[in-house]
Scaffold this motif. Structure first.
Motif, mmCIF file in Angstrom:
data_model
loop_
_atom_site.group_PDB
_atom_site.id
_atom_site.type_symbol
_atom_site.label_atom_id
_atom_site.label_comp_id
_atom_site.label_asym_id
_atom_site.label_seq_id
_atom_site.Cartn_x
_atom_site.Cartn_y
_atom_site.Cartn_z
ATOM 1 N N UNK A 1 0.825 -1.210 0.000
ATOM 2 C CA UNK A 1 0.000 0.000 0.000
ATOM 3 C C UNK A 1 0.857 1.257 0.000
ATOM 4 N N UNK A 2 1.985 1.215 0.706
ATOM 5 C CA UNK A 2 2.846 2.391 0.828
ATOM 6 C C UNK A 2 3.745 2.581 -0.388
ATOM 7 N N UNK A 3 4.346 1.506 -0.858
ATOM 8 C CA UNK A 3 5.388 1.621 -1.893
ATOM 9 C C UNK A 3 4.975 1.103 -3.264
ATOM 10 N N UNK A 4 3.843 0.383 -3.312
ATOM 11 C CA UNK A 4 3.471 -0.222 -4.588
ATOM 12 C C UNK A 4 4.464 -1.311 -4.970
ATOM 13 N N UNK B 1 11.925 -2.760 -10.447
ATOM 14 C CA UNK B 1 12.651 -4.010 -10.679
ATOM 15 C C UNK B 1 11.689 -5.194 -10.749
ATOM 16 N N UNK B 2 10.675 -5.182 -9.870
ATOM 17 C CA UNK B 2 9.678 -6.256 -9.879
ATOM 18 C C UNK B 2 8.918 -6.258 -11.197
ATOM 19 N N UNK B 3 8.463 -5.097 -11.636
ATOM 20 C CA UNK B 3 7.674 -5.017 -12.860
ATOM 21 C C UNK B 3 8.504 -5.335 -14.094
ATOM 22 N N UNK B 4 9.814 -5.099 -14.029
ATOM 23 C CA UNK B 4 10.679 -5.462 -15.154
ATOM 24 C C UNK B 4 10.904 -6.963 -15.221
ATOM 25 N N UNK B 5 10.815 -7.615 -14.071
ATOM 26 C CA UNK B 5 11.067 -9.047 -14.026
ATOM 27 C C UNK B 5 9.805 -9.880 -14.253
ATOM 28 N N UNK B 6 8.654 -9.357 -13.800
ATOM 29 C CA UNK B 6 7.429 -10.144 -13.853
ATOM 30 C C UNK B 6 6.338 -9.453 -14.677
ATOM 31 N N UNK B 7 5.527 -10.281 -15.310
ATOM 32 C CA UNK B 7 4.306 -9.814 -15.948
ATOM 33 C C UNK B 7 3.179 -10.073 -14.951
ATOM 34 N N UNK B 8 2.746 -9.029 -14.256
ATOM 35 C CA UNK B 8 1.780 -9.188 -13.165
ATOM 36 C C UNK B 8 0.380 -9.429 -13.712
ATOM 37 N N UNK B 9 -0.212 -10.557 -13.337
ATOM 38 C CA UNK B 9 -1.560 -10.893 -13.782
ATOM 39 C C UNK B 9 -2.609 -10.279 -12.869
ATOM 40 N N UNK C 1 -7.471 -9.457 0.718
ATOM 41 C CA UNK C 1 -8.697 -9.147 1.452
ATOM 42 C C UNK C 1 -9.065 -7.676 1.354
ATOM 43 N N UNK C 2 -8.094 -6.827 0.996
ATOM 44 C CA UNK C 2 -8.365 -5.398 0.842
ATOM 45 C C UNK C 2 -7.622 -4.860 -0.370
ATOM 46 N N UNK C 3 -8.285 -4.040 -1.135
ATOM 47 C CA UNK C 3 -7.688 -3.456 -2.339
ATOM 48 C C UNK C 3 -6.609 -2.437 -1.936
ATOM 49 N N UNK C 4 -5.430 -2.582 -2.558
ATOM 50 C CA UNK C 4 -4.334 -1.650 -2.252
ATOM 51 C C UNK C 4 -4.394 -0.415 -3.138
ATOM 52 N N UNK C 5 -5.324 -0.380 -4.088
ATOM 53 C CA UNK C 5 -5.584 0.791 -4.935
ATOM 54 C C UNK C 5 -4.327 1.263 -5.682
ATOM 55 N N UNK C 6 -3.699 0.324 -6.359
ATOM 56 C CA UNK C 6 -2.556 0.665 -7.212
ATOM 57 C C UNK C 6 -3.061 0.749 -8.651
#
Length: 557
Positions: free
Chosen positions: A377-380, A384-392, A397-402
């Motif tokens: 929630x704080x950092x999204x 580096x994570x988004x460059x390595x993974x294709x997030x599906x 239990x709670x939406x982090x609203x990213x």
């Protein structure tokens, strides 16, 4: 020994490309298969070929000025040295050759400290190679030297012959080797690459770098590309200090005439500290530039050849000495990933991960990664994570609203209302039949009882009955009509909360807790009163932070 009568054009064409050196195991012609020379072993043949090449070159240009002859010889000497040095750096040296190289480095450093002899690591490497492959094997090249050529070398390379005078006896003593007159002449020719004349109207420029042959290698490349001996190089031991560098510059100033000023390229070290060491010993302007590299040196060399002043070079290089940084991500396809999270804690997210792996096993290979809700929630998600993974998707239990992140509520999966979202997530990866199979597994594995059994060690039936009673009281006293999904969220959160309290791992952080409790005092008091029935059952005390999280489940979208 006289050469065959060949036209000058033939030699010029031959000199435009480096001397070719054959493999040590093969036999080769001394100069060219167009000439009827006898074959020799390659180790001896490469040197004989080189010497004959120099003699023929001298004979062809001997009617020209000494400067012209020396210029032609210099080009071929440098090419020969480049070929040998490049080849030597690519192969593993024998133990004896390594020993010779080490001893040679020691000798040169000792002589350098006493005589201010300027040398570079490439020259030491070449001489070590020469001693190992030729001198120790007793190869004598005296017969290959033409008498007139010998006289020319002795007359026109007197400085170099004087330089090797203290050197050769020391090498002979330490390595138990004897040098012939031909060896001495060749060594003088090799040393001439250090003293190659710089135009009198040009700025003197030296490179100083730590490491064996670092500066000399860069200087060699730059001088070749610039077509002139613009740079002198000084190789420094790795342990050298700023004082050592300053001392080298002072030696250079004492040895050479610096008419237009001195330009010093260094790899590292404080320029101010170097100047402090030098300021009492210099009478000429000196320009220091650090972060030595081949492109930087070529830029400086071009400016020197354009007869730019030190001031002009300094101004130009202020704009040039900026690193060009490019980060390239791998082009291979990214791994598919799903993130699980829960504000009840990382442990719950890990349990959700395990259930999802069971549902996708044998259907889709995907990384399922649990992440702390507060961090997410704080950092999204990091770059580096988004460059390595294709997030599906993110499941929790709670939406982090990213933004641009597909979120699926765990309670929707448990209640069976998440089939549309699942289809959106997997539609480009799975067939309709496979998506139905995944959904069926989710319904089976994510039944409320199964989830609670996975998430807690509590008696599932007992805790569910207690929470059900609390939910009914919440709806009545707060005048709420909770959806099935929100009820599921309360079941999951409260069950995990009770287990945390039993383990003394309660949530102790809630943003702006006091203000939040003040703003929603009425509802929070009701929630505290309703869930207090759990405290005597499980011998726990529900803190205010946990109560505020329950409020969020009830009221936040």
């Amino acid at each position: 020994m006289r050469r065959l009568n060949q036209p000058k054009a033939f030699y010029k064409a031959s000199l435009d490309s480096p001397v070719e050196l054959a493999n040590a195991e093969e036999e080769n012609l001394v100069f060219s298969d167009q000439m009827n020379f006898s074959t020799t072993s390659s180790t001896t043949g490469e040197l004989q070929k080189f010497v004959q090449h120099l003699v023929w070159l001298y004979q062809d240009y001997q009617k020209e000025t000494a400067y012209t002859v020396k210029h032609q010889l210099h080009q071929q000497i440098v090419k020969f040295m480049d070929d040998v040095i490049f080849r030597e750096k690519q192969r593993n040296q024998a133990a004896l050759e390594k020993f010779i190289s080490t001893v040679m480095q020691e000798i040169f450093r000792e002589i350098d400290s006493h005589t201010k002899l300027q040398y570079n690591g490439n020259l030491v490497l070449l001489l070590s190679y020469y001693i190992y492959h030729y001198s120790l094997k007793g190869i004598n090249l005296t017969d290959f030297f033409d008498g007139e050529f010998t006289t020319f070398v002795k007359k026109n390379y007197q400085t170099e012959l004087n330089q090797i005078t203290p050197l050769l006896p020391e090498i002979e003593k330490r390595l138990d080797v004897s040098f012939t007159q031909a060896d001495q002449l060749l060594f003088a020719l090799f040393f001439s690459t250090l003293n190659y004349e710089v135009k009198s109207n040009e700025i003197n420029a030296i490179m100083i770098a730590h490491g064996y042959a670092t500066a000399s290698s860069i200087a060699n490349v730059c001088n070749r590309m610039l077509g002139n001996a613009v740079f002198t190089s000084i190789d420094m031991p790795v342990e050298s200090t700023i004082f050592d560098i300053s001392e080298k510059v002072v030696h250079y100033l004492e040895e050479y005439s610096v008419n237009q000023g001195l330009l010093v390229l260094v790899d590292m070290g404080s320029l101010n500290m170097i100047y402090e060491q030098l300021k009492q010993n210099i009478n000429q302007p000196i320009l220091f530039i650090d972060q030595l590299s081949t492109p930087l040196a070529l830029e400086v060399g071009n400016l020197i050849q354009q007869d730019r002043s030190l001031n002009e070079i300094a101004e130009n290089m202020k704009e040039v000495v900026v690193p060009n940084v490019q980060l390239y991500q791998p082009e291979k396809s990214k791994k598919k990933a799903i993130v699980t999270t829960c504000f009840s804690g990382l442990g719950v997210a890990i349990q959700i991960q395990k259930l999802l792996y069971d549902c996708l096993e044998g259907i889709l290979e995907v990384e399922i990664l649990p992440i702390e809700f507060a961090d997410l929630q704080k950092n999204g998600l990091s770059e580096a994570f988004l460059n390595q993974y294709d997030l599906l998707s993110v499941i929790g239990t709670n939406d982090v609203h990213i933004p641009e992140m597909k979120f699926v509520y765990l309670e929707n999966i448990i209640s069976g209302n998440g089939d549309t979202q699942l289809k959106e997530i997997f539609e480009n990866l799975l067939s309709e039949a496979e998506i139905r199979e995944v959904n069926d597994r989710l319904v089976k594995n994510f039944s409320l009882i199964r989830v609670l059994e996975s998430l807690t060690i509590l008696d599932t039936k007992r805790i569910m009955e207690a929470i059900e009673s609390c939910i009914q009281d919440l709806e009545r006293r707060l005048d709420l009509r909770l959806s099935n999904a929100r009820k599921v969220a309360i079941y999951v959160h409260v069950a995990c909360m009770v287990e945390r309290l039993i383990r003394h791992a309660e949530i102790t952080d809630f943003p702006n807790l006091e203000q939040f409790a003040f703003d929603h005092e009425k509802e929070i008091r009701v929630i505290q009163d309703i869930f207090s029935v759990l405290e005597p059952i499980y011998s726990v005390t529900i803190p205010l932070e946990e109560t505020c999280y329950i409020y969020n489940i009830l009221y936040l979208d």
